[in-house]
Structure formats: structure tokens, C-alpha cells
Write an enzyme that holds these catalytic residues in place. Sequence first.
Site, PDB file in Angstrom:
ATOM      1  N   ARG A 152      29.962  -7.400 -27.787  1.00  0.00           N
ATOM      2  CA  ARG A 152      31.345  -7.735 -28.167  1.00  0.00           C
ATOM      3  C   ARG A 152      31.620  -9.225 -28.011  1.00  0.00           C
ATOM      4  O   ARG A 152      32.540  -9.753 -28.597  1.00  0.00           O
ATOM      5  CB  ARG A 152      32.349  -6.920 -27.339  1.00  0.00           C
ATOM      6  CG  ARG A 152      32.301  -5.430 -27.624  1.00  0.00           C
ATOM      7  CD  ARG A 152      33.268  -4.656 -26.725  1.00  0.00           C
ATOM      8  NE  ARG A 152      34.659  -4.952 -27.027  1.00  0.00           N
ATOM      9  CZ  ARG A 152      35.348  -4.400 -28.010  1.00  0.00           C
ATOM     10  NH1 ARG A 152      34.773  -3.518 -28.788  1.00  0.00           N
ATOM     11  NH2 ARG A 152      36.608  -4.732 -28.225  1.00  0.00           N
ATOM     12  N   ASP A 167      40.463  -8.671 -24.813  1.00  0.00           N
ATOM     13  CA  ASP A 167      40.352  -7.320 -24.262  1.00  0.00           C
ATOM     14  C   ASP A 167      40.752  -7.301 -22.796  1.00  0.00           C
ATOM     15  O   ASP A 167      40.774  -8.330 -22.123  1.00  0.00           O
ATOM     16  CB  ASP A 167      38.884  -6.844 -24.340  1.00  0.00           C
ATOM     17  CG  ASP A 167      38.500  -6.360 -25.732  1.00  0.00           C
ATOM     18  OD1 ASP A 167      39.407  -6.005 -26.501  1.00  0.00           O
ATOM     19  OD2 ASP A 167      37.291  -6.341 -26.024  1.00  0.00           O
TER      20      ASP A 167
END
Length: 243
Positions: A152, A167
Site C-alpha cells: 500500500r 489510512d
Amino acid sequence: MKIDILTIFPRMFDALNESLIGKAQTRELVDIQTVDFRDYADNKHNTVDDAPYGGGAGMLLQAQPILDAYEDIESKSNTKKRVILLDPAGKKFDQAMAKDFATAEELVFICGHYEGYDERVKTIVTDEVSIGDYVVTGGELAAMIMIDATMRFVPGVLGNDISAYDDSFSNDLLEFPQYTRPADYKGMKVPEVLTSGNHELIRQWRLRESLKKTYLKRPDLLENREFTNEEEKMLREIKADLL
Ligand code: SAM
């Protein structure tokens, strides 16, 4: 980025051909290769485990097949490698570690099984890492979790408009609550500010909600965090509101 996975269950990693990590492979953002270290066993039955010296229950992975498989990987590229040993006794994996792994050129994951490894495997290891304080059957699922979280942070994997830096955990805060259409679902309404179009008010609302959620659910994350003046003020207000 190159990722090599030393495992005796290579097919488990077929799961990485799906979803975002699958796409990242197709787009050549990452090259993931599994190496079945059973192929490196120096005996005709391809055995890779044996009983522990000193006695005790279960079997241990022998050092030889793992070290030979790694030597083969090393002989194929002179890239600097992070060699990650999946082990419940390792450092607990977190978002900061994922971000750090994402800066490596080549990651090598060693997946244990049975009762673990012969200690001499550790001579090639740079990082001993755990997914948490519990024991799973093998390192494969643990490696997949780490690979997914790491990927990610590799530029391009999430697409241009999404960032892993937003996030939960990336700035020691949990993510604020999110809503999508409809604005009113059976009387449950989306907070008005989110449909106001006022970007500054939305930013402030999100920050306040992130702080509140983290304070209520994971206060440990706030313990050593440095706050901006705005965050400090919001947190004071949140605490006062909750009294
Ligand atoms: N006897 C070992 C112990 O008590 O530490 C546990 C061995 S476990 C059944 C087999 C393998 O699964 C480990 O060698 C490791 O590779 C993997 N594993 C199990 N739990 C893990 C965890 N929490 N984090 C990372 N890897 C784990």
C-alpha cells in the site's frame, strides 16, 4: 520492488494474485516469487524438518534447505535485501514497519512451520517480525498480511488519488468516520458538514472525529504523539465534552 518468499506451501500465495496486489504485479510494480525450499533439501525424500536436540514435542525446520534456498536467491541479484523471518517472538508488525519495508529494493520473507526453525536460520535474517501475540500454523498468512500492508506504500499501487498515508495508524490516528450515498438512509443522516461543500469545515470535522475516535478506542496511540496547536485544542474540547 522484488519480493521472494521462502515457503513449503507456495500455492497459498495464489491469494496475492487477486485485488490490488494482483494488479500491482500485472503492472510490474512488484515482482513476487515463491521459492519452495523443500526443493533444496539435501536428502532424497525432500525432508526439511527434524526433531529438536534436547527433546521436546514437534519438529523443527532445518537450517540447510532455507540457507541454501537463500544463497540461490542471493546469487541471482546483488540488490540489498531485507530478510524477514516470520516469528511470534519477533517485533510486532505495524504501519511504520510497512512504510519502512516499502522503501526496500528486495524483501525476502521466510515462512516457518511446525514448531519453528533451527536457530541458525537467523544468521541471514535482518528483521524478526510477528503479526501479533498469538500463534498461527505457519508464516504464510503472516507474510501475506505484511506484503499487503507494505505494498500500500509502494507508489502507484493504490492509484493516484488514494494515499496509504491517510489510512488509520499512518499518523498515529484512527481514520475518521466515512459515509457514502444516500445522505439519508431510513432516517440515519450523514453529518451535515460533509454535504456542505466547505472544505475547511470538513477538514476540521474529520480531524476532530479522528482525534475523538483514537482517544476513545486507542488512547495508547496518543501517548507519545506530538500534537499541533490545533489538535491540542481540539483534544481538550473533546475531553471536556465527554465529561
Ligand atoms: N513454537 C513456536 C513458538 O512458540 O514460537 C511457534 C511455531 S508456529 C506453529 C509455526 C510458524 O508459524 C512460525 O515459525 C512462524 O513462521 C509462523 N508464525 C506463527 N505465529 C506467528 C506470528 N504471530 N507472527 C509471525 N509468524 C508466526
